[in-house]
Design an enzyme around this catalytic site. Structure first.
Site: not given
Ligand code: RFL
Ligand code: PHB
Length: 389
Positions: A72, A200, A292, A296, A384
């Site tokens: 994108h 957005y 989110p 980031k 971004y």
């Molecule tokens: P994670 O992915 O939560 O992984 C942590 C892992 O640790 C495990 N765990 C354990 N394992 C062993 N022993 C224990 N006691 C444990 N406790 C926990 C868990 O099962 C898991 O597998 O953390 P990590 O690796 O730091 O990654 C972070 C990302 O997952 C998170 O920041 C993103 O998903 C946030 N996020 C977004 N980030 C972006 O960069 N771009 C995006 O577009 C974006 N959109 C989003 C998002 C997060 C969202 N939600 C659902 C919170 C959109 C949404 C809706």
């Molecule tokens: C997504 O595609 O899940 C998504 C994209 C952009 C955001 C958050 C989530 O800022």
């Protein structure tokens, strides 16, 4: 068991760290409390900053992302139905890749297993010990059997609800937090996204985001109450609201389809300082959370482990402790800028139920400014696509 770096958590942070260390010839063992199937199906982030995509190429896990990910060169911002474009390519000459986090996780796990890197899924009762000694240990159970890993260092990549951060003695960490009075109701559906780029949309009924996972899968979010029960929203209600918040042409350009995933996410900003205690290093969501709206979270998790791998490289290759000791400072400089940007995007785009009439007028002026001034749009674009690493 004995290893150099014990990694807890198979999310983007832990899996990327393991591959980074392997490339440097540093041994690690990774443990995860969920099953492989569970972590590979967990739907979360979707946007990869340009440098993160390049890092996956370097680590040899970028092939499917390059084939299936969507490049994108801009985003659209809606202001009560009028849409304006922020053109990353002309403003900062960079792009981002839309590729689901669970797809990144699948690619990382596959590479991990192909390289024979040790990874244990479905562990329980994880605990960490001797953090202030130079021989910290990880204990866990698998199939009712107890295990211990003796390590030089432990990487706490276990997410916001993990055990690593709470294992640091009381009084060491300072936590900074902001909770927002809204959440996101997110859906995945079998339908063509309304635009080839992300939209957005600020709307007087609340924010909405129109994203995608492929040209035939729409990912969309609606601002809602953080305590909302997703099952109380029928598919018809969701589509009607998504159409309204897109603008007057919403009915025409938003294609509906079968909704196959529905969930509510609350929103918070959170940072813990420092991100290390003795020989334990926190990385990713274990140390910080962003709302989110700035896309980031996964990118910050990847940046942390890149910095950690460089610090560990300096320790093992040069015997230098300086980089290890400077880990928190190195990470926080990037994290607070991402916090600032995520807060800015969140407050600019959402409808704050507590806002005064003055706040609302100021908010519309801010949206107008960032989408009409080239200088302001460039600042948004620079953040971004990802600040230089
Ligand atoms: P994670 O992915 O939560 O992984 C942590 C892992 O640790 C495990 N765990 C354990 N394992 C062993 N022993 C224990 N006691 C444990 N406790 C926990 C868990 O099962 C898991 O597998 O953390 P990590 O690796 O730091 O990654 C972070 C990302 O997952 C998170 O920041 C993103 O998903 C946030 N996020 C977004 N980030 C972006 O960069 N771009 C995006 O577009 C974006 N959109 C989003 C998002 C997060 C969202 N939600 C659902 C919170 C959109 C949404 C809706
Ligand atoms: C997504 O595609 O899940 C998504 C994209 C952009 C955001 C958050 C989530 O800022």
């Amino acid at each position: 068991m004995r290893t150099q770096v014990g990694i807890i958590g198979a999310g983007p942070a832990g899996l990327t760290l393991s591959l980074l260390l392997r490339r440097l010839g540093i041994e690690s063992i990774l443990i995860e409390n969920r099953s492989r199937q569970y972590v590979e199906a967990r739907i979360r982030a979707g946007v990869l900053e340009h440098w993160a995509a390049a890092l996956y190429d370097e680590l040899g896990v970028g092939a499917r992302m390059r084939k299936e990910g969507l490049v994108h060169e801009g985003i659209e911002i809606g202001i009560n139905g009028e849409r304006r474009r922020i053109d990353f390519k002309s403003l900062v000459n960079k792009d981002i890749i839309v590729y689901g986090q669970h797809e990144v996780v699948k690619d990382l796990i596959q590479a991990q297993l192909a390289q024979g890197a040790p990874i244990e899924f479905e562990v329980s009762d994880t605990s960490v010990h001797g953090l202030d000694s130079d021989k910290p240990t990880i204990r866990f159970k698998k199939n009712e059997e107890s295990h211990e890993i003796a390590c030089d260092f432990i990487a706490g990549c276990d997410g916001f609800h993990g055990i690593c951060r709470p294992s640091i003695p009381a009084g060491v960490l300072t936590e900074y937090e902001r909770i927002y009075p809204f959440g996101w109701l997110g859906i995945l559906s079998e339908s063509t996204p309304p635009s080839h780029e992300l939209i957005y949309s600020h709307h007087e009924r609340g924010f909405a985001l129109y994203s995608m996972r492929s040209p035939t899968i729409t990912r969309a979010y609606l601002q809602c109450d953080p305590a909302e029960d997703a099952s109380r929203w029928s598919d018809e209600e969701i589509w009607a609201e998504l159409k309204r918040r897109l603008g007057p042409d919403g009915d025409k350009i938003l294609k509906t389809g079968r909704v196959f995933e529905k969930g509510v996410t609350a929103m918070r900003s959170f940072v813990t300082e420092p991100m290390q205690y003795g020989r334990l290093f926190l990385a990713g969501d274990a140390a910080h959370i962003v709302p989110p709206t700035g896309a980031k979270g996964m990118n910050l998790a990847t940046a942390d482990v890149l910095f950690l791998s460089r610090a560990l490289e300096a320790f093992y290759k040069k015997g230098s402790k300086e980089e290890i000791e400077g880990y928190t400072k190195r990470c926080l400089s990037r994290i607070w800028k991402a916090q600032r940007f995520s807060y800015f995007m969140t407050t600019m785009l959402h409808l704050d139920p507590t806002a005064s009439d003055f706040d609302r007028k100021r908010q519309i002026a801010e949206l107008d400014y960032y989408t009409s001034s080239e200088a302001a749009a460039r600042s948004l674009a620079e953040n971004y696509v990802g600040l230089p690493i």
